[in-house]
Write an enzyme that holds these catalytic residues in place. Structure first.
Site, PDB file in Angstrom:
ATOM      1  N   GLU A   8       0.817  -1.211   0.000  1.00 55.23           N
ATOM      2  CA  GLU A   8       0.000   0.000   0.000  1.00 55.23           C
ATOM      3  C   GLU A   8       0.852   1.264   0.000  1.00 55.23           C
ATOM      4  OE1 GLU A   8      -3.089  -0.061   2.976  1.00 55.23           O
ATOM      5  OE2 GLU A   8      -3.872  -1.970   2.276  1.00 55.23           O
TER       6      GLU A   8
ATOM      7  N   LYS B 233     -15.905  -1.371   4.019  1.00 58.11           N
ATOM      8  CA  LYS B 233     -15.290  -1.711   2.729  1.00 58.11           C
ATOM      9  C   LYS B 233     -16.376  -2.238   1.802  1.00 58.11           C
ATOM     10  CE  LYS B 233     -10.737  -3.279   4.423  1.00 58.11           C
ATOM     11  NZ  LYS B 233     -10.009  -4.458   4.955  1.00 58.11           N
TER      12      LYS B 233
HETATM   13  P1  PGA Z   1      -6.656  -6.019   2.757  1.00 57.69           P
HETATM   14  O1  PGA Z   1      -6.241  -5.296   4.098  1.00 57.69           O
HETATM   15  O2  PGA Z   1      -7.239  -5.036   1.819  1.00 57.69           O
HETATM   16  O3  PGA Z   1      -5.366  -6.629   2.272  1.00 57.69           O
HETATM   17  O4  PGA Z   1      -7.637  -7.103   3.130  1.00 57.69           O
HETATM   18  C1  PGA Z   1      -6.689  -4.045   4.480  1.00 57.69           C
HETATM   19  C2  PGA Z   1      -7.075  -4.060   5.941  1.00 57.69           C
HETATM   20  O5  PGA Z   1      -6.897  -5.073   6.637  1.00 57.69           O
HETATM   21  O6  PGA Z   1      -7.609  -3.060   6.429  1.00 57.69           O
HETATM   22 ZN    ZN Z   2      -7.865  -4.160   8.486  1.00 57.95          ZN
END
Ligand code: PGA
Ligand code: ZN
Length: 427
Positions: free
Chosen positions: A203, A335
């Site tokens: 990231e 998300k």
């Molecule tokens: P991921 O992690 O997008 O790789 O699942 C992001 C998070 O755990 O917040």
């Molecule tokens: Zn997370």
């Protein structure tokens, strides 16, 4: 306004892996693009991504998801009113017919659902955030930004996944980015001076060349000071422990330090960190299957820090309500691709806010140039936004979009700042 056509296509994400893009065109020729992001440290109860398996692209191709869009989703949605997001999302859920979205794929569904949303804003000829906000006053979210990336995003070089900062002293979104840019640069400078600079993780955070998890915290405090800020008062620390990655059944294996801890011991270690460092937010402190641990941790520190549920809540309204009834967490990570549709994402956010939780709209570790989540966080007035680090354009595209939203005429009513952070009561 009716939907004229829907087309799916394979594009590529920030890890060079296939992902699904959907294009929805309205009768008047306006259009919306929706793109599915992808996680690496995923909750087991997330909407299931449909991947082809086999040899190509490590089994991650999405041809089966694209076939479902062409043969089932497009015929079902063409001719429908593009502004009927709830009706369209309900139709997608019914069409898939599984509780986990495994048949058509959560990736096909979220890309379609987001494309419909974008197309609806396009035909209304307003920016997406404004389409979502309607007449309600909304503020730009407080960003949490990664400085070191660990866990599943850095070959498990350190156990903790995200070492982030929150510019608690910032007075605008742009100001928060300025402050973070200096901390990110200072952290890179410290690593370079030590001879431990080794590029960046998934990231965009600096690669975590540390021998203990706490060394990352010490370095982060040093970077905040080196950037000229007072740790805590101006720039604070946020962590995503992502402990489901190294813990199950109440046992946690910290590989870096060669320790195995039980739930109480991990809880105790994190409480000590909260006492020792200027930490204001901790995500997934205990694993998704350790509900008792999450309740205990929230009881211990929830009055002074934000306790964020990601893998545990998986953007699910029912799970948020259950957690709130038990007293686990005081903030929900939101998300869209964990839920699978925009409507279910919104329902999880509403459930969290109704329970008095803070909310953070979040990207995934596998991202693209798509900036939809910035508009969701702003238009839904979520309070906070998590996108990854301050490098690489799949991250910077999102920060830059927020700068645009903040600077344009008709901008949102202000900036949430530190007021967005969950604090259950004043200690
Ligand atoms: P991921 O992690 O997008 O790789 O699942 C992001 C998070 O755990 O917040
Ligand atoms: Zn997370």
């Amino acid at each position: 306004m009716k939907i004229r056509s829907i087309q799916g296509r394979r594009i590529w994400d920030s890890r060079g892996r296939p992902t699904v893009e959907v294009e929805v065109v309205n009768d008047d020729g306006t259009l919306g693009l929706g793109i599915a992001p992808a996680g690496a440290s995923m909750g087991t109860r997330e909407a299931v991504e449909l991947r082809d398996g086999g040899a190509a692209f490590g089994g991650r191709d999405v041809q089966s998801a694209l076939r479902g869009i062409e043969r089932e989703i497009a015929p079902a949605l063409i001719g429908r009113d593009v502004t009927d997001q709830a009706g369209i999302d309900a139709a997608l859920i019914a069409l898939d017919g599984t509780p986990t979205k495994a048949r058509l794929g959560g990736n096909a569904l979220i890309a379609t659902s987001l494309a419909v949303l974008h197309a609806a804003a396009a035909q209304a000829r307003v920016p997406l955030w404004q389409y979502l906000a309607q007449a309600r006053p909304v503020k730009l979210p407080l960003p949490q930004i990664q400085i070191f990336g660990g866990g599943a995003h850095a070959g498990r070089r350190v156990d903790v996944q995200d070492f982030m900062v929150i510019a608690t002293g910032a007075t605008s979104f742009s100001h928060a980015l300025e402050m973070t840019a200096e901390v990110y640069r200072a952290a890179g400078g410290i690593m370079a001076a030590r001879g431990t600079l080794a590029g960046v993780a998934d990231e965009g955070g600096w690669w975590p060349s540390f021998s203990r998890n706490e060394e990352a915290l010490d370095t982060l405090v040093e970077a905040i000071e080196k950037a000229g800020y007072v740790p805590g008062a101006q720039v604070a620390i946020a962590l995503d422990i992502a402990s489901s990655e190294f813990g199950r059944g109440g046992r946690y294996k910290l590989a870096l330090e060669g320790q195995e801890l039980d739930s109480d011991a991990l809880c105790g270690m994190l409480v000590r960190w909260v006492e020792k460092y200027p930490i204001v937010s901790i995500e997934d402190p205990l694993a998704e299957d350790d509900e008792q641990g999450l309740v205990a941790f929230t009881q211990a520190v929830g009055h002074r820090v934000q306790v964020v549920g990601d893998d545990y809540l998986v953007t699910d309204a029912g799970r948020v309500r259950n957690a709130a009834a038990l007293g686990a967490c005081n903030c929900a990570l939101i998300k869209p691709n964990q839920a699978g549709t925009v409507t279910e994402t919104r329902a999880a956010l509403d459930a969290a806010q109704a329970a008095g939780y803070a909310t953070i709209v979040s990207a995934r570790s596998g991202e693209t140039e798509d900036v939809a989540i910035v508009h969701l966080a702003t238009g839904w007035n979520a309070g906070q936004l998590k996108v990854g680090s301050f490098a690489r354009s799949e991250r910077m595209a999102k920060w830059n979009e927020a700068v645009r939203i903040e600077s344009r005429a008709g901008a949102p009513a202000g900036f949430w700042g530190a007021a967005a952070l969950a604090r259950r009561s004043k200690a």
